[in-house]
Write a protein that holds these residues in place. Structure first.
Motif, PDB file in Angstrom:
ATOM      1  N   ALA A   1      36.237  25.244  65.995  1.00 50.99           N
ATOM      2  CA  ALA A   1      34.953  24.710  65.686  1.00 50.99           C
ATOM      3  C   ALA A   1      34.016  25.559  66.382  1.00 50.99           C
ATOM      4  O   ALA A   1      33.026  25.859  65.881  1.00 50.99           O
ATOM      5  CB  ALA A   1      34.628  23.300  66.036  1.00 50.99           C
ATOM      6  N   ALA A   2      34.234  25.892  67.771  1.00 47.50           N
ATOM      7  CA  ALA A   2      33.582  26.924  68.399  1.00 47.50           C
ATOM      8  C   ALA A   2      33.175  28.258  67.802  1.00 47.50           C
ATOM      9  O   ALA A   2      32.385  28.739  67.778  1.00 47.50           O
ATOM     10  CB  ALA A   2      33.884  26.771  69.923  1.00 47.50           C
TER      11      ALA A   2
ATOM     12  N   ARG B   1      31.097  27.771  64.721  1.00 45.51           N
ATOM     13  CA  ARG B   1      29.551  27.740  65.045  1.00 45.51           C
ATOM     14  C   ARG B   1      29.017  29.251  65.247  1.00 45.51           C
ATOM     15  O   ARG B   1      28.071  29.454  64.876  1.00 45.51           O
ATOM     16  CB  ARG B   1      29.379  26.724  66.214  1.00 45.51           C
ATOM     17  CG  ARG B   1      29.506  25.328  65.948  1.00 45.51           C
ATOM     18  CD  ARG B   1      28.641  24.599  66.865  1.00 45.51           C
ATOM     19  NE  ARG B   1      29.299  24.702  67.884  1.00 45.51           N
ATOM     20  CZ  ARG B   1      30.590  24.188  68.585  1.00 45.51           C
ATOM     21  NH1 ARG B   1      31.085  23.344  67.642  1.00 45.51           N
ATOM     22  NH2 ARG B   1      31.256  24.409  69.688  1.00 45.51           N
ATOM     23  N   GLN B   2      29.943  30.103  66.073  1.00 45.95           N
ATOM     24  CA  GLN B   2      29.626  31.334  66.142  1.00 45.95           C
ATOM     25  C   GLN B   2      29.418  32.230  64.995  1.00 45.95           C
ATOM     26  O   GLN B   2      28.519  32.718  64.828  1.00 45.95           O
ATOM     27  CB  GLN B   2      30.583  31.974  67.335  1.00 45.95           C
ATOM     28  CG  GLN B   2      30.172  33.375  67.867  1.00 45.95           C
ATOM     29  CD  GLN B   2      29.154  33.475  68.375  1.00 45.95           C
ATOM     30  OE1 GLN B   2      28.711  32.511  69.315  1.00 45.95           O
ATOM     31  NE2 GLN B   2      27.964  34.362  68.190  1.00 45.95           N
TER      32      GLN B   2
ATOM     33  N   ASP C   1      28.482  30.871  62.089  1.00 45.58           N
ATOM     34  CA  ASP C   1      27.350  30.671  61.746  1.00 45.58           C
ATOM     35  C   ASP C   1      26.178  31.538  62.122  1.00 45.58           C
ATOM     36  O   ASP C   1      25.205  31.828  61.474  1.00 45.58           O
ATOM     37  CB  ASP C   1      26.944  29.127  61.584  1.00 45.58           C
ATOM     38  CG  ASP C   1      27.875  28.512  60.718  1.00 45.58           C
ATOM     39  OD1 ASP C   1      28.578  28.960  60.108  1.00 45.58           O
ATOM     40  OD2 ASP C   1      28.183  27.126  60.967  1.00 45.58           O
ATOM     41  N   ILE C   2      26.099  31.645  63.401  1.00 48.71           N
ATOM     42  CA  ILE C   2      25.060  32.394  64.261  1.00 48.71           C
ATOM     43  C   ILE C   2      25.077  33.874  63.700  1.00 48.71           C
ATOM     44  O   ILE C   2      24.168  34.287  63.435  1.00 48.71           O
ATOM     45  CB  ILE C   2      25.261  32.179  65.673  1.00 48.71           C
ATOM     46  CG1 ILE C   2      24.970  30.774  66.055  1.00 48.71           C
ATOM     47  CG2 ILE C   2      24.400  33.156  66.527  1.00 48.71           C
ATOM     48  CD1 ILE C   2      25.288  30.473  67.518  1.00 48.71           C
TER      49      ILE C   2
END
Length: 129
Positions: A28-29, A32-33, A35-36
């Motif tokens: 998940a982390a 998210r990265q 997506d950034i």
């Protein structure tokens, strides 16, 4: 997801549940990265080159190089986490890919996507240039 699975490589159901949760958090982390990274790549590079001094331009290039390198490392880590999750599903999780021995709970807690036991990992690092 884990019901009906037998303990593998000396790991009990409780330990497997902890490790599975750690892998999911890591995935998940990393997502998210990603997506950034996608948002930033829409602007081509994270730092725009503007009219600045040559020293500033060098700094901008360095920052952009580091961002591209981080994106590559992120993709490699995501692949490693997905591979570990697949091993959980097929029953081979926690087994050293080189010698077949159990990797060990403490090592997996620190690095849930570890593919080698500490002995084989140390040997591999000594071989690497």
């Amino acid at each position: 997801m884990m019901s009906g699975r037998h303990a593998m490589n000396g790991l009990d159901q409780g330990q497997l549940a902890i490790l599975e949760s750690l892998l999911e958090q890591r995935r998940a982390a990393l997502a998210r990265q990603d997506d950034i990274d996608v948002v930033e790549s829409n602007h081509h590079l994270p730092v725009e080159e503007v009219e600045t001094s040559p020293a500033d331009k060098a700094t901008v290039r360095l920052l952009n190089d580091l961002a591209l390198e981080a994106a590559g490392m992120n993709a490699a880590q995501m692949l490693s986490v997905k591979r570990a999750q697949a091993k959980l599903d097929d029953g081979s999780y926690g087994e050293c890919e080189e010698c077949g021995n159990p990797i060990g709970f403490s090592r997996l807690q620190a690095r849930p996507d570890a593919r080698l036991c500490i002995t084989c990992q140390t040997r591999a690092e000594k071989r690497a240039p």
